[in-house]
Design a protein around this motif. Sequence first.
Motif, mmCIF file in Angstrom:
data_model
loop_
_atom_site.group_PDB
_atom_site.id
_atom_site.type_symbol
_atom_site.label_atom_id
_atom_site.label_comp_id
_atom_site.label_asym_id
_atom_site.label_seq_id
_atom_site.Cartn_x
_atom_site.Cartn_y
_atom_site.Cartn_z
ATOM 1 N N ARG A 92 0.833 -1.206 0.000
ATOM 2 C CA ARG A 92 0.000 0.000 0.000
ATOM 3 C C ARG A 92 0.867 1.255 0.000
ATOM 4 N N TYR A 93 1.959 1.211 0.790
ATOM 5 C CA TYR A 93 2.862 2.364 0.791
ATOM 6 C C TYR A 93 3.494 2.553 -0.596
ATOM 7 N N ALA A 94 3.898 1.436 -1.212
ATOM 8 C CA ALA A 94 4.547 1.523 -2.516
ATOM 9 C C ALA A 94 3.623 2.106 -3.573
ATOM 10 N N GLU A 95 2.334 1.892 -3.408
ATOM 11 C CA GLU A 95 1.365 2.417 -4.372
ATOM 12 C C GLU A 95 0.882 3.817 -4.012
ATOM 13 N N GLY A 96 1.303 4.322 -2.842
ATOM 14 C CA GLY A 96 0.848 5.631 -2.395
ATOM 15 C C GLY A 96 1.802 6.744 -2.795
ATOM 16 N N GLY A 97 1.667 7.880 -2.126
ATOM 17 C CA GLY A 97 2.514 9.026 -2.415
ATOM 18 C C GLY A 97 2.046 9.778 -3.640
ATOM 19 N N SER A 98 2.560 10.974 -3.796
ATOM 20 C CA SER A 98 2.143 11.812 -4.922
ATOM 21 C C SER A 98 3.084 11.714 -6.111
ATOM 22 N N PHE A 99 4.276 11.101 -5.905
ATOM 23 C CA PHE A 99 5.233 11.011 -7.004
ATOM 24 C C PHE A 99 4.973 9.728 -7.773
ATOM 25 N N GLN A 190 16.733 16.829 -13.356
ATOM 26 C CA GLN A 190 16.642 17.525 -12.076
ATOM 27 C C GLN A 190 16.254 18.982 -12.291
ATOM 28 N N SER A 191 16.767 19.589 -13.350
ATOM 29 C CA SER A 191 16.367 20.966 -13.653
ATOM 30 C C SER A 191 14.859 21.050 -13.869
ATOM 31 N N LEU A 192 14.320 20.122 -14.670
ATOM 32 C CA LEU A 192 12.878 20.117 -14.922
ATOM 33 C C LEU A 192 12.096 19.842 -13.644
ATOM 34 N N TYR A 193 12.600 18.942 -12.823
ATOM 35 C CA TYR A 193 11.915 18.620 -11.571
ATOM 36 C C TYR A 193 11.830 19.853 -10.665
ATOM 37 N N SER A 201 2.405 25.533 -9.629
ATOM 38 C CA SER A 201 1.523 25.038 -8.567
ATOM 39 C C SER A 201 0.550 24.024 -9.146
ATOM 40 N N PRO A 202 0.038 23.095 -8.309
ATOM 41 C CA PRO A 202 -0.964 22.142 -8.794
ATOM 42 C C PRO A 202 -2.130 22.856 -9.469
ATOM 43 N N GLY A 203 -2.513 22.351 -10.622
ATOM 44 C CA GLY A 203 -3.590 22.966 -11.392
ATOM 45 C C GLY A 203 -3.115 23.908 -12.470
ATOM 46 N N ASP A 204 -1.846 24.333 -12.415
ATOM 47 C CA ASP A 204 -1.327 25.211 -13.462
ATOM 48 C C ASP A 204 -1.304 24.482 -14.801
ATOM 49 N N ALA A 205 -1.547 25.229 -15.868
ATOM 50 C CA ALA A 205 -1.513 24.683 -17.221
ATOM 51 C C ALA A 205 -0.169 25.006 -17.865
ATOM 52 N N VAL A 206 0.448 24.015 -18.496
ATOM 53 C CA VAL A 206 1.703 24.218 -19.214
ATOM 54 C C VAL A 206 1.586 23.577 -20.587
ATOM 55 N N ALA A 207 2.416 24.036 -21.515
ATOM 56 C CA ALA A 207 2.403 23.514 -22.877
ATOM 57 C C ALA A 207 3.683 22.735 -23.143
ATOM 58 N N ILE A 208 3.530 21.547 -23.758
ATOM 59 C CA ILE A 208 4.684 20.742 -24.159
ATOM 60 C C ILE A 208 4.525 20.355 -25.618
ATOM 61 N N CYS A 214 9.003 15.213 -22.616
ATOM 62 C CA CYS A 214 8.334 15.626 -21.374
ATOM 63 C C CYS A 214 7.126 14.751 -21.074
ATOM 64 N N TYR A 215 6.462 14.275 -22.124
ATOM 65 C CA TYR A 215 5.275 13.443 -21.929
ATOM 66 C C TYR A 215 5.625 12.139 -21.223
ATOM 67 N N SER A 216 6.869 11.693 -21.356
ATOM 68 C CA SER A 216 7.297 10.440 -20.732
ATOM 69 C C SER A 216 7.710 10.617 -19.280
ATOM 70 N N LEU A 217 7.711 11.847 -18.784
ATOM 71 C CA LEU A 217 8.163 12.118 -17.422
ATOM 72 C C LEU A 217 6.961 12.315 -16.500
ATOM 73 N N PRO A 218 6.666 11.366 -15.621
ATOM 74 C CA PRO A 218 5.514 11.508 -14.724
ATOM 75 C C PRO A 218 5.640 12.677 -13.755
ATOM 76 N N MET A 219 6.820 13.307 -13.688
ATOM 77 C CA MET A 219 6.989 14.422 -12.747
ATOM 78 C C MET A 219 5.997 15.549 -13.013
ATOM 79 N N PHE A 220 5.569 15.718 -14.257
ATOM 80 C CA PHE A 220 4.607 16.771 -14.569
ATOM 81 C C PHE A 220 3.249 16.458 -13.936
ATOM 82 N N GLN A 221 2.817 15.208 -14.094
ATOM 83 C CA GLN A 221 1.547 14.815 -13.471
ATOM 84 C C GLN A 221 1.686 14.765 -11.952
#
Length: 478
Positions: A92-99, A190-193, A201-208, A214-221
């Motif tokens: 459950r912990y492994a499936e949790g978190g926001s990252f 790391q720069s992108l992160y 901030s959460p909810g902000d809209a960005v263009a890629i 960038c689409y392959s990097l879950p850091m955006f979501q």
Amino acid sequence: MWKPDRQSKKPLYEQIADHLEKRIAYSEFPPGSLLPSERKLAEQLGVNRSTVILAFAELRSMGIIESRTGSGTRVSRTKWGATPKHTPNWNRYAEGGSFLPNLPFLRKIRDALSQDPSLIDFASGELAADLAPLDEIAALMREHHYTSYLGYDNPQGYIPLRQSLVDYLQKYRGIQTTESSIMITSGSQQSLYLITQCLLSPGDAVAIEDPSYCYSLPMFQSAGLRLFRLPIDQYGVHPEDIRELYKKHRIKMVFLNPNFQNPTGAVISSERREQLFSVASELGLPIVEDDPFSLTAFEGTAPAPLKSMDSNGNILYIGSFSKIAASGLRIGWMVAPNSIVQRLADARQQMDFGLSVIPQQVAAQFIKSDYFQPHLDRLQIQLQFKRDLLIESLRRELGDQISFVTPQGGLHLWCMLTPKVPDGKLLDEAIRRGVAFVPGSVYGSDSGFVRFTYARAKTEEIESGIAKFAEALHSLTD
């Protein structure tokens, strides 16, 4: 990965049982966790399924594991006695978190490459060992005495490296900056992160771009950002699309890879660069420019970065040594207004107190040494040779079943397949035959696109690798 010793006098099934018991004791498999299936474990260990069945039987006899029809084999919750032990539900912990974890296709490719080093690797976006300046860096380390101080360094980065980058950026990329506007990172990701975590901030809209690395990097979501796509052609994005997205969604930032874009290899035309600046200046919109591939240009020099034309301060510029020298150095940089650099340096200090000073010292010496330009010249020649070999192999093996635009730099070839086959089936079949690639859907494309990286595979592997890929494709279409 551990494998049983076939030269040992101990039976294979006992070795496997002992190994699993140890992993269970070390809580790698906590009580109640599901073990790999007999078939999968047999494939991983290179043994017959019957051997794994015997190993499982041994563990069951000791009360360490238990099997139920339809539910698989799990670690016993009462393996250390009759009284149940209360342990955390680590699953459950492994499936949790926001990252969020990496995309499933990327995890599958990573696991396949780690389990079978003989796979021909058209997937990993980094230089092969024979393209890296290993001898040059070894020589520098013999020639120079590196610091005896091994404490925390400046969170903004090693000052002599930032000073060397001021000259490097001016000479090679036409960017005028100062050391106070440069921050050293462990690479472009790391720069992108830091940008996504600290400036948005959460909810902000960005263009890629679409398709986009960038689409392959879950850091955006993970950051809670809303992603909107900018379709690209061989001349890059259409600047007016940015204006439309701003009107509709009030996008707050644009992420671009203008030179030899990953994955398509596209280069934004000079006309569109001018239009980009006009739109960004009009809207007061920041552009994050990721520029890892420009110094790989095969013929002449790549177009100047957007940052070199930036008189209004609209551009956050990201660079890295990973694609031109060695990813293992873990050296990247960001050029930004000093207030942004200070904000991100403060955040990075909370993460790791700054980078190791020794790789920074090596990088500082390398970019100002007599080794650097000859290395770039050799790298460009070798990459172009590998690109041409890959293209020749694709045309011979697949003919009109594949199409692409030949990139003039970078590490990747973006291809469209005429036979439409499911990405997952094609990847599985290719891996089974001994070759790995990245399906286009990882970058946001529809099924039918693939990205081949020609920098990672050995030269002598390219032809056979494409032959294996062609066999995989034909097995699904014939």
